[in-house]
Design an enzyme around this catalytic site. Structure first.
Site, PDB file in Angstrom:
ATOM      1  N   SER A 279       0.841  -1.190   0.000  1.00 50.57           N
ATOM      2  CA  SER A 279       0.000   0.000   0.000  1.00 50.57           C
ATOM      3  C   SER A 279       0.888   1.257   0.000  1.00 50.57           C
ATOM      4  CB  SER A 279      -0.945  -0.044   1.210  1.00 50.57           C
ATOM      5  OG  SER A 279      -1.997   0.895   1.074  1.00 50.57           O
TER       6      SER A 279
ATOM      7  N   ASP B 197      -9.571  -4.814  -5.075  1.00 51.00           N
ATOM      8  CA  ASP B 197      -8.822  -3.921  -4.193  1.00 51.00           C
ATOM      9  C   ASP B 197      -9.007  -2.478  -4.678  1.00 51.00           C
ATOM     10  OD1 ASP B 197      -6.857  -2.405  -2.861  1.00 51.00           O
ATOM     11  OD2 ASP B 197      -5.476  -4.093  -2.761  1.00 51.00           O
TER      12      ASP B 197
ATOM     13  N   HIS C 252      -8.134  -5.326   0.090  1.00 48.39           N
ATOM     14  CA  HIS C 252      -6.834  -4.668   0.263  1.00 48.39           C
ATOM     15  C   HIS C 252      -6.008  -5.324   1.372  1.00 48.39           C
ATOM     16  CE1 HIS C 252      -3.948  -1.535  -0.411  1.00 48.39           C
ATOM     17  NE2 HIS C 252      -4.021  -1.077   0.818  1.00 48.39           N
TER      18      HIS C 252
END
Length: 217
Positions: free
Chosen positions: A125, A187, A199
């Site tokens: 991320s 996601d 995610h």
């Protein structure tokens, strides 16, 4: 679209998703049993992990902790793991550049102290953007880019839920052939999907990631 504009777009998109992603991030903070396999400072392979935004756990409960458990169990060499110490907070304007300085600084220190050590870089991320910054894939103001002379010591780059993937951001050419970029269906951060829980669901990719690293040892 310029990279600078792209980063601003990614930050806005990720911030909008933050409230729901925080709900899915609470998947436990206990260290995986694999973390007990941490070895000496000059292990053959050092796994350097930049966690995601507000991600619990030491290396990261969603990716770092369970991924390192798989890597340490499946790779045929001794390993260490290192947590990149940075804010991992979208409300801190310097969070991503801070992350590049922390990751690159660690790599420089280890490279000097352990001449034969090699590295696996992991970013999840926001941590994936940090890793891109270290590789020189994207210009982050104030970032520290890994010197080219250390490129050969990076065995593999593993990215998960990468926000730059959503806008087609490439990996820096010297690292493209050793990078695996995993994005779960649905996601919202890397695929523009509508399933926030996706995610935090990357367990399916860990064995493949270990295979990617093993193939390059």
């Amino acid at each position: 679209m310029t990279y600078r504009k792209a980063i601003r777009i990614v930050a806005r998109q990720t911030a909008r998703a933050l409230s729901v992603l925080l709900l899915t991030a609470g998947i436990g903070t206990a260290m995986s049993p694999g973390l007990t396999a941490w070895a000496q400072d000059c292990a053959t392979l050092d796994v350097v992990i930049a966690r995601g935004t507000a991600e619990p756990g030491y290396l990261g409960a969603a990716i770092g902790d369970p991924l390192y458990a798989v890597l340490s169990a499946q790779l045929p060499v001794d390993t260490t793991a290192h947590r990149v110490d940075y804010p991992a907070d979208l409300l801190v304007p310097t969070s991503m550049p801070d992350g590049t300085r922390a990751m690159t600084g660690h790599l420089l220190e280890q490279a000097a102290a352990c001449p034969d050590q090699r590295f696996v870089l992991v970013g999840y991320s926001q941590g994936a953007v940090v890793t891109h910054g270290v590789l020189g894939s994207v210009p982050l103001p104030g970032a520290w880019v890994l010197p080219p002379e250390l490129s050969s010591r990076v065995v593999a780059v593993l990215l998960f839920g990468d926000p730059l993937r959503l806008i087609g951001g490439p990996v820096a050419p010297p690292y493209a052939d050793r990078t695996a970029n995993y994005c779960a269906a649905g996601d919202p951060v890397c695929a523009g999907g509508v399933f926030p829980a996706a995610h935090g669901s990357y367990g399916w990719a860990f064995a493949a990631a270990a295979g990617q690293v093993n193939a390059r040892l």
